[in-house]
Design a protein around this motif. Structure first.
Motif, PDB file in Angstrom:
ATOM      1  N   GLY A   1       0.827  -1.202   0.000  1.00 32.14           N
ATOM      2  CA  GLY A   1       0.000   0.000   0.000  1.00 32.14           C
ATOM      3  C   GLY A   1       0.863   1.254   0.000  1.00 32.14           C
ATOM      4  O   GLY A   1       1.763   1.385   0.827  1.00 32.14           O
ATOM      5  N   ILE A   2       0.606   2.155  -0.939  1.00 28.76           N
ATOM      6  CA  ILE A   2       1.370   3.405  -0.999  1.00 28.76           C
ATOM      7  C   ILE A   2       0.384   4.546  -0.803  1.00 28.76           C
ATOM      8  O   ILE A   2      -0.089   5.162  -1.751  1.00 28.76           O
ATOM      9  CB  ILE A   2       2.148   3.517  -2.327  1.00 28.76           C
ATOM     10  CG1 ILE A   2       3.149   2.364  -2.413  1.00 28.76           C
ATOM     11  CG2 ILE A   2       2.920   4.849  -2.414  1.00 28.76           C
ATOM     12  CD1 ILE A   2       3.267   1.765  -3.768  1.00 28.76           C
ATOM     13  N   GLY A   3       0.011   4.734   0.467  1.00 33.54           N
ATOM     14  CA  GLY A   3      -0.943   5.787   0.823  1.00 33.54           C
ATOM     15  C   GLY A   3      -0.444   6.547   2.033  1.00 33.54           C
ATOM     16  O   GLY A   3       0.763   6.739   2.197  1.00 33.54           O
ATOM     17  N   GLY A   4      -1.375   6.971   2.890  1.00 37.12           N
ATOM     18  CA  GLY A   4      -1.027   7.771   4.062  1.00 37.12           C
ATOM     19  C   GLY A   4      -0.011   7.088   4.967  1.00 37.12           C
ATOM     20  O   GLY A   4       0.926   7.721   5.457  1.00 37.12           O
TER      21      GLY A   4
ATOM     22  N   LYS B   1      16.224  -3.538   2.452  1.00 42.51           N
ATOM     23  CA  LYS B   1      15.940  -3.571   1.016  1.00 42.51           C
ATOM     24  C   LYS B   1      14.421  -3.495   0.909  1.00 42.51           C
ATOM     25  O   LYS B   1      13.707  -4.379   1.394  1.00 42.51           O
ATOM     26  CB  LYS B   1      16.468  -4.865   0.401  1.00 42.51           C
ATOM     27  CG  LYS B   1      16.144  -4.964  -1.077  1.00 42.51           C
ATOM     28  CD  LYS B   1      16.783  -6.182  -1.714  1.00 42.51           C
ATOM     29  CE  LYS B   1      16.430  -6.238  -3.194  1.00 42.51           C
ATOM     30  NZ  LYS B   1      17.072  -7.378  -3.856  1.00 42.51           N
ATOM     31  N   VAL B   2      13.902  -2.437   0.306  1.00 38.02           N
ATOM     32  CA  VAL B   2      12.467  -2.170   0.371  1.00 38.02           C
ATOM     33  C   VAL B   2      11.771  -2.552  -0.925  1.00 38.02           C
ATOM     34  O   VAL B   2      12.147  -2.088  -2.007  1.00 38.02           O
ATOM     35  CB  VAL B   2      12.200  -0.675   0.660  1.00 38.02           C
ATOM     36  CG1 VAL B   2      10.698  -0.430   0.824  1.00 38.02           C
ATOM     37  CG2 VAL B   2      12.955  -0.227   1.908  1.00 38.02           C
ATOM     38  N   ALA B   3      10.760  -3.418  -0.801  1.00 44.39           N
ATOM     39  CA  ALA B   3       9.885  -3.722  -1.929  1.00 44.39           C
ATOM     40  C   ALA B   3       8.536  -3.070  -1.664  1.00 44.39           C
ATOM     41  O   ALA B   3       7.884  -3.382  -0.674  1.00 44.39           O
ATOM     42  CB  ALA B   3       9.722  -5.240  -2.075  1.00 44.39           C
ATOM     43  N   ALA B   4       8.150  -2.129  -2.525  1.00 43.12           N
ATOM     44  CA  ALA B   4       6.839  -1.491  -2.382  1.00 43.12           C
ATOM     45  C   ALA B   4       5.832  -2.272  -3.211  1.00 43.12           C
ATOM     46  O   ALA B   4       6.122  -2.661  -4.343  1.00 43.12           O
ATOM     47  CB  ALA B   4       6.909  -0.042  -2.847  1.00 43.12           C
ATOM     48  N   ILE B   5       4.664  -2.529  -2.618  1.00 44.34           N
ATOM     49  CA  ILE B   5       3.625  -3.267  -3.333  1.00 44.34           C
ATOM     50  C   ILE B   5       2.418  -2.363  -3.512  1.00 44.34           C
ATOM     51  O   ILE B   5       1.806  -1.911  -2.538  1.00 44.34           O
ATOM     52  CB  ILE B   5       3.211  -4.538  -2.549  1.00 44.34           C
ATOM     53  CG1 ILE B   5       4.437  -5.424  -2.294  1.00 44.34           C
ATOM     54  CG2 ILE B   5       2.118  -5.297  -3.295  1.00 44.34           C
ATOM     55  CD1 ILE B   5       4.168  -6.571  -1.338  1.00 44.34           C
ATOM     56  N   GLY B   6       2.093  -2.053  -4.763  1.00 41.03           N
ATOM     57  CA  GLY B   6       0.934  -1.219  -5.060  1.00 41.03           C
ATOM     58  C   GLY B   6       0.083  -1.874  -6.129  1.00 41.03           C
ATOM     59  O   GLY B   6       0.445  -2.928  -6.675  1.00 41.03           O
ATOM     60  N   ARG B   7      -1.061  -1.271  -6.393  1.00 42.57           N
ATOM     61  CA  ARG B   7      -1.933  -1.780  -7.447  1.00 42.57           C
ATOM     62  C   ARG B   7      -1.864  -0.847  -8.641  1.00 42.57           C
ATOM     63  O   ARG B   7      -2.199   0.325  -8.537  1.00 42.57           O
ATOM     64  CB  ARG B   7      -3.378  -1.917  -6.952  1.00 42.57           C
ATOM     65  CG  ARG B   7      -3.529  -3.050  -5.933  1.00 42.57           C
ATOM     66  CD  ARG B   7      -4.977  -3.399  -5.646  1.00 42.57           C
ATOM     67  NE  ARG B   7      -5.675  -4.010  -6.785  1.00 42.57           N
ATOM     68  CZ  ARG B   7      -5.469  -5.264  -7.184  1.00 42.57           C
ATOM     69  NH1 ARG B   7      -4.607  -6.033  -6.570  1.00 42.57           N
ATOM     70  NH2 ARG B   7      -6.147  -5.739  -8.207  1.00 42.57           N
ATOM     71  N   GLY B   8      -1.369  -1.355  -9.781  1.00 47.50           N
ATOM     72  CA  GLY B   8      -1.195  -0.532 -10.976  1.00 47.50           C
ATOM     73  C   GLY B   8       0.206   0.035 -11.025  1.00 47.50           C
ATOM     74  O   GLY B   8       0.981  -0.094 -10.067  1.00 47.50           O
TER      75      GLY B   8
END
Ligand SMILES: [Zn+2]
Ligand SMILES: [Zn+2]
Length: 347
Positions: free
Chosen positions: A184-187, A202-209
């Motif tokens: 989630g890339i929100g608040g 080591k950061v993996a960001a998981i978003g939709r789209g």
């Protein structure tokens, strides 16, 4: 016999945004400026974050709220007056108040020093009037000292969204160099990615789209996983499996789908509030000794750690500001989910 009446000193009223009953809209009202009691201070509020948890006050979904109530638990301001017995906090000092609005000091958890889990935790904006007003009263147990260089509007969201992500990550068991995923890339998530990066993960960001990929990288993710186009759990396993997955988006389904992305001894750290169940087959958590754990905010001392770390490393929330008199509009913007990323009222 007529008695002579001495006119009471003129007390200038202040502006407050209150909810008069569950489900009601915000009302902008004039109130008398409150006086601090013993062990309390009055804060001249400079900024207050608008948090999704304010829905609890707006809709009355937290038991026992007395109305009218002024929401707000992401408060930045200046000590304006001190009550009896207050010596450690001075007039003119910059302070904050977050979710932890005071503990009872008597329950079993408090007696063990675990104030975060006080059985009778007070929450600003729920247990007493919060920061959607020009002046608020807070007990000294709730006060957070504010570092010099953080602006009020930037500090405010760090007192809830910031401390929650910072504290959950530092208690997750991940060490520098470990793979940590932020779902989630929100608040919450946009702060989680920054903290995780500064912690040396080591950061993996998981978003939709794919729209947020560039932003996630800019915030400090080294990998972006689009869960719309790939299986995110498989993608994490290809990277070795996550030591921690910080689950910020309030979707139990999305959280459930990520459990298989944990590596051995990995933890799904749940901070996004949802009410439907997370589903996991026992075998999913038995193999690899994986854990599912929740985390809620922290104490004012934890908030000070968060603010000091943010000052040190440059972690900052992305905010949209509104004046206090537009509290209703600001709240609607937050609820719409379109804000990038935290909405903050300024006074
Ligand atoms: Zn909050
Ligand atoms: Zn307690």
């Amino acid at each position: 016999m007529a008695t002579m009446r001495v006119a009471a000193p003129q007390v200038a009223p202040m502006m407050a945004a209150q909810i008069s009953k569950p489900g009601a809209d915000f009302e902008i009202v004039k109130r008398a400026i409150p006086e601090p009691g013993a062990g309390q201070v009055r804060i001249k509020v400079q900024a207050c974050g608008v948090c999704h948890s304010d829905v609890l006050t707006k809709e009355g979904s937290w038991p026992g709220i007395q109305y009218p109530r002024v929401p707000g638990h992401e408060v930045a301001g200046i000590v304006d007056e001190t009550g009896d017995g207050v010596s450690a906090w001075k007039k003119g000092q910059r302070v904050g108040v977050g979710w932890h609005g005071g503990q009872d000091n008597t329950c079993r958890e408090c007696r063990r020093g675990d104030f975060r889990n006080c059985r009778n935790l007070k929450i600003p904006g729920i247990s007493y009037d919060g920061g959607y007003q020009e002046y608020m009263i807070a007990p000294i147990e709730a006060l957070v000292a504010m570092p010099e260089t953080l602006s009020d509007a930037e500090a405010a969201p760090l007192l809830c969204a910031g401390i929650t992500t910072y504290n959950a990550l530092r208690h997750s068991g991940a060490f520098p160099g470990d793979l940590v995923a932020v779902q989630g890339i929100g608040g919450l998530g946009h702060l989680g990615i920054q903290f995780a990066n500064k912690f040396g993960y080591k950061v993996a960001a998981i978003g939709r789209g794919s729209e947020t990929a560039a932003l996630a990288k800019k915030l400090g993710a080294s990998v972006y996983i689009d869960s719309k186009s790939v299986n995110a759990a498989e993608a994490l396993q290809k990277l070795g499996g996550a030591k921690t997955i910080l689950a910020t988006a309030p979707s139990s389904k999305a959280m459930s789908e990520l459990i298989d992305g944990l590596g051995p001894n990995g933890t799904l750290m749940v901070i996004g509030v949802a009410f439907d169940p997370i589903e996991a087959a026992p075998v999913q958590v038995i193999s690899g000794s994986r854990r599912i754990q929740g985390w809620a905010a922290g104490t004012p001392a934890d908030s000070e750690d968060t603010l000091n770390f943010a000052e040190l490393t440059g972690v900052r929330p992305m905010i949209e500001t509104y004046p206090l008199e537009k509290a209703g509009e600001a709240y609607a913007r937050m609820i719409s989910g379109k804000a990038r990323f935290r909405v903050v009222l300024t006074m």
